[in-house]
Write a protein that holds these residues in place. Structure first.
Motif, mmCIF file in Angstrom:
data_model
loop_
_atom_site.group_PDB
_atom_site.id
_atom_site.type_symbol
_atom_site.label_atom_id
_atom_site.label_comp_id
_atom_site.label_asym_id
_atom_site.label_seq_id
_atom_site.Cartn_x
_atom_site.Cartn_y
_atom_site.Cartn_z
ATOM 1 N N GLY A 48 0.802 -1.223 0.000
ATOM 2 C CA GLY A 48 0.000 0.000 0.000
ATOM 3 C C GLY A 48 0.829 1.264 0.000
ATOM 4 O O GLY A 48 0.309 2.350 0.226
ATOM 5 N N THR A 74 -5.721 7.716 0.421
ATOM 6 C CA THR A 74 -4.875 6.784 1.156
ATOM 7 C C THR A 74 -5.229 5.345 0.750
ATOM 8 O O THR A 74 -6.345 4.888 0.970
ATOM 9 C CB THR A 74 -5.075 6.959 2.672
ATOM 10 O OG1 THR A 74 -4.876 8.333 2.999
ATOM 11 C CG2 THR A 74 -4.087 6.111 3.454
ATOM 12 N N THR A 75 -4.276 4.662 0.140
ATOM 13 C CA THR A 75 -4.500 3.330 -0.407
ATOM 14 C C THR A 75 -4.923 2.333 0.673
ATOM 15 O O THR A 75 -5.903 1.593 0.506
ATOM 16 C CB THR A 75 -3.193 2.832 -1.082
ATOM 17 O OG1 THR A 75 -2.647 3.904 -1.853
ATOM 18 C CG2 THR A 75 -3.458 1.646 -1.974
ATOM 19 N N LEU A 76 -4.191 2.318 1.794
ATOM 20 C CA LEU A 76 -4.375 1.275 2.808
ATOM 21 C C LEU A 76 -5.749 1.293 3.469
ATOM 22 O O LEU A 76 -6.390 0.249 3.592
ATOM 23 C CB LEU A 76 -3.311 1.443 3.900
ATOM 24 C CG LEU A 76 -2.008 0.695 3.675
ATOM 25 C CD1 LEU A 76 -0.946 1.251 4.599
ATOM 26 C CD2 LEU A 76 -2.182 -0.795 3.907
ATOM 27 N N THR A 77 -6.197 2.466 3.916
ATOM 28 C CA THR A 77 -7.468 2.497 4.647
ATOM 29 C C THR A 77 -8.632 2.216 3.700
ATOM 30 O O THR A 77 -9.623 1.604 4.099
ATOM 31 C CB THR A 77 -7.662 3.842 5.383
ATOM 32 O OG1 THR A 77 -7.414 4.923 4.485
ATOM 33 C CG2 THR A 77 -6.705 3.958 6.557
#
Lengths: 466, 466
Positions: free
Chosen positions: B140, B344-347
């Motif tokens: 991510g 934000t990729t991760l969340t």
């Protein structure tokens, strides 16, 4: 001529006259500083200029040496001279074309301005993320402080010592990357019709945002080594409402403004009440002995809005950036709150942890070493494979090269040809609103070096020669 | 009068005349539908209106019953009637005062509009975050798709079946929460001086953003049960350039527009080419039998920009939201790119995983049950402790109550008094630009119910009686 330019020219003459011969070790920086009665920094700047002119080369832990093949190496492009015709504009079709292929993994992505993911410390970041989910109350599900995560701001403030900064935790606002910081600065400080001065060439995202917000863009002459000259700004000072500079390793030129120019720029703009947005997102990726100072280091009146992020050094996908907006802090905070409430708590805290452990310096040291070696490989390959008349920048930081071909070449058309061979380049026209840079392109050397990559550069050269 | 209002009034008369006595079971929804020849939905709306008027009460799995203490229960406030004086404005000082105490954990935070963190499934979200860091290439760290994370968009699209929506993955754009979606919509569709129609009272963040962007705000009369009436919009249609509605469980009133009003609103606005921004961030937190449809469900021409987020149901700090901007998709995408590159990729991926497992429905079911019970406790406590003449909303979703005191009370001043006793309330004047709602306040019932909380409400009531 500034002091360091004078010094550089002096040494260049010594080399031309044969007083310093190819292979000779240059006198140590300390010695020159003592003999000439100038500061260490002035000598460093002079040596960097000599290096950019291919007169000398630095060898790690050994010093600077006069080059072996001065005449065979490619020259650096001249400073730009943009026309600023108000009728000209961005080539959105070209940008769209290049963007469409950004995510294709089959293609050698020389068109990006972000290092390959293999440069990022993924495993370590995952650990920091896990730690953040443990240390944050309720696992980071709650809204963060509107000014931004405390641990992140604390460590960015601490880290400012690397450029002799003295930021406090409350001087900083976190943002979702540096472009978000610039967007906030534009919203806080400009209204449609305002005139913004930028480098030329400049990252196309800045141009798109400025045009979208109704700003008039003034492109400034920019030198591939020393960036924008304060005298050029002075000459147009009455036409400028706000200024945006990437003073350290500007994308796409790779230029880095000498310290005295930065000082002069801050003084000049301050005197005329012109705010300076400084996007310092490449400053940590330097190849020289020290991190170059940003203009912010010379900002006494709070007129410099210093922006940064970890998008180019750790994790673009985390969307973690920041700004120190000086006296505009309150306005920026208000806008951040109104438009997006707050930032992502978890990724900010994770980066806070990463910086806190001191891993950042180790990571950067490795990254710099690899990138510097890559830049030399790329310049060597371009020198070996590209057609006669090619010029190339000598960035001393960052991860992009600016290549200038002979006039008449059209890199917009060449893009299609290269893409058909599985290579993506960034045509020069993307980086300006004016009719210029058609014969230029930006190449990203932030890719793992390999024989395959060498072969791709060879192919590019062959296509260009046809 | 609309059909469901007619039906409700009819039943109210039957109760007043004693044809239906206190404790009697109301005829089943199916029976009424058959007998009156109206749709099931019309009957449900009528019963909800009766419930809001304290005429009937629903008992789980048993049906609706005529209430025992009709006369003792508190009435619902009247529809608002804002004056729209262009000279009046937000009370920023008041908002700032309330905001300053948002993070103080010592205080009973009845002023927030977010459920207490104990309502969020933190452990499960942590697992999803870990999974995201494993499933995403390079953990991510890389930039996400500009339109937004694929897994998130896929599942939000799928989830739209709950309101009979038929969104495709490519209809959706991810945003950093719903306010970011609204900010993008404002940037895409408005210019300074444009007139925007909103509910009154309305979430102060909307007012702040609108004023900041130079928009003129038209506050519409809003009923605590049925929200904005399409006829009121029709009467002012020539003055409106754009409309923003929270059609389901509007904050702070808790109103939910009846389906036929939503249909009529979409038709009316569409006919006059007026885009509708619909902030549907509370729609999943319903207490009735079904999720209320958003206006988007009746949008045939792509004029409704439907916005949502997980900030009120899962994790505000993740900054994960989305919008289905209809025919404005391209403009929204461009602005998202220009102002913040990507999210934000991760969340986003973590929320995608959470939705994918089907845990969301289970989590919501639990959350709704707790919140509904809380709302009844709060209304009971207000009825027991607050001074005579108090009115209170009967939201059938969300987590805020709108309390109206007798005219002459000033909740702005009362805020200080309550705060000195460790209780924070949201004064009514925060939710308007006009000189109104001084005697109103918003209370958040999204807190774990306890004897201590009951005591705090008792204290509030005692202070108000003094």
């Amino acid at each position: 001529m500034t002091l360091y330019q004078e010094l550089a020219t002096n040494f260049e003459r010594l080399i031309q006259k044969g007083s310093l011969k190819v292979g000779d070790k240059m006198p140590s920086i300390r010695t020159v500083s003592k003999e000439y009665g100038v500061s260490i920094n002035t000598v460093i700047q002079a040596y960097l200029v000599l290096e950019s002119r291919s007169c000398i080369v630095s060898r790690p832990q050994a010093g600077f040496f006069v080059c072996e093949k001065v005449d065979l190496r490619l020259p650096v492009p001249q400073a730009s001279n943009p026309s600023n015709n108000p009728k000209e504009q961005a080539d959105d079709g070209l940008i769209g074309k290049v963007f469409r292929n950004f995510v294709n993994k089959e293609i050698t992505q020389l068109s990006l301005s972000v290092p390959d993911e293999s440069f990022f410390p993924v495993a370590r970041l995952n650990k920091c993320l896990h730690k953040a989910s443990q240390t944050l109350s309720s696992g980071g599900t709650g809204y963060d402080d509107i000014q931004g995560n405390f641990l992140l701001r604390k460590n960015v403030a601490k880290w400012s010592f690397t450029w002799a900064g003295n930021l406090g935790i409350d001087d900083l606002v976190s943002t979702s990357g540096a472009m978000h910081a610039i967007s906030l600065a534009f919203m806080a400080l400009t209204k449609p019709g305002d005139r913004i001065a930028v480098e030329s060439p400049v990252y196309f995202g800045i141009l798109q945002l400025a045009k979208n917000m109704g700003l008039k863009v003034i492109e400034l002459p920019t030198h591939p080594v020393t960036g924008v000259d304060p005298d050029d700004v002075k000459a147009r000072i009455g036409e400028i409402d706000i200024c945006l500079l990437v003073s350290n390793f500007n994308n796409p030129l790779g230029s880095c403004m000498p310290e005295e120019n930065k000082k002069a720029m801050v003084k000049l703009l301050g005197k005329h009440g012109i705010p300076l947005i400084e996007n310092d997102l490449y400053g940590d990726v330097y190849f020289g002995p020290n991190r170059p100072k940003p203009c912010k280091a010379f900002d006494e009146e709070g007129m410099v809005l210093w922006c940064g992020s970890v998008s180019k050094t750790l994790a673009p996908g985390y969307r973690v950036g920041w700004m120190a907006p000086g006296k505009y802090l309150k306005d920026i905070l208000k806008l951040k709150l109104f438009h997006s409430v707050s930032g992502t708590t978890l990724t900010q805290e994770a980066i806070g942890h990463f910086l806190e452990t001191g891993r950042y310096e180790k990571h950067l040291a490795q990254m710099r070493k690899k990138l510097y070696a890559n830049s030399l490989q790329f310049i060597r390959a371009i020198s070996d494979y590209f057609p006669q008349g090619t010029k190339v920048s000598r960035p001393l930081g960052g991860f992009v090269l600016w290549v200038e071909l002979e006039k008449g070449k059209d890199t917009g058309k060449f893009f299609d040809q290269a893409l058909s061979q599985g290579i993506s380049i960034a045509p020069g026209r993307m980086f300006t609103l004016q009719n210029q840079f058609y014969h230029c392109m930006r190449l990203n050397y932030g890719l793992p070096w390999s024989d395959g990559l060498d072969l791709q550069l060879k192919r590019l050269g062959q296509m260009l020669k046809q």
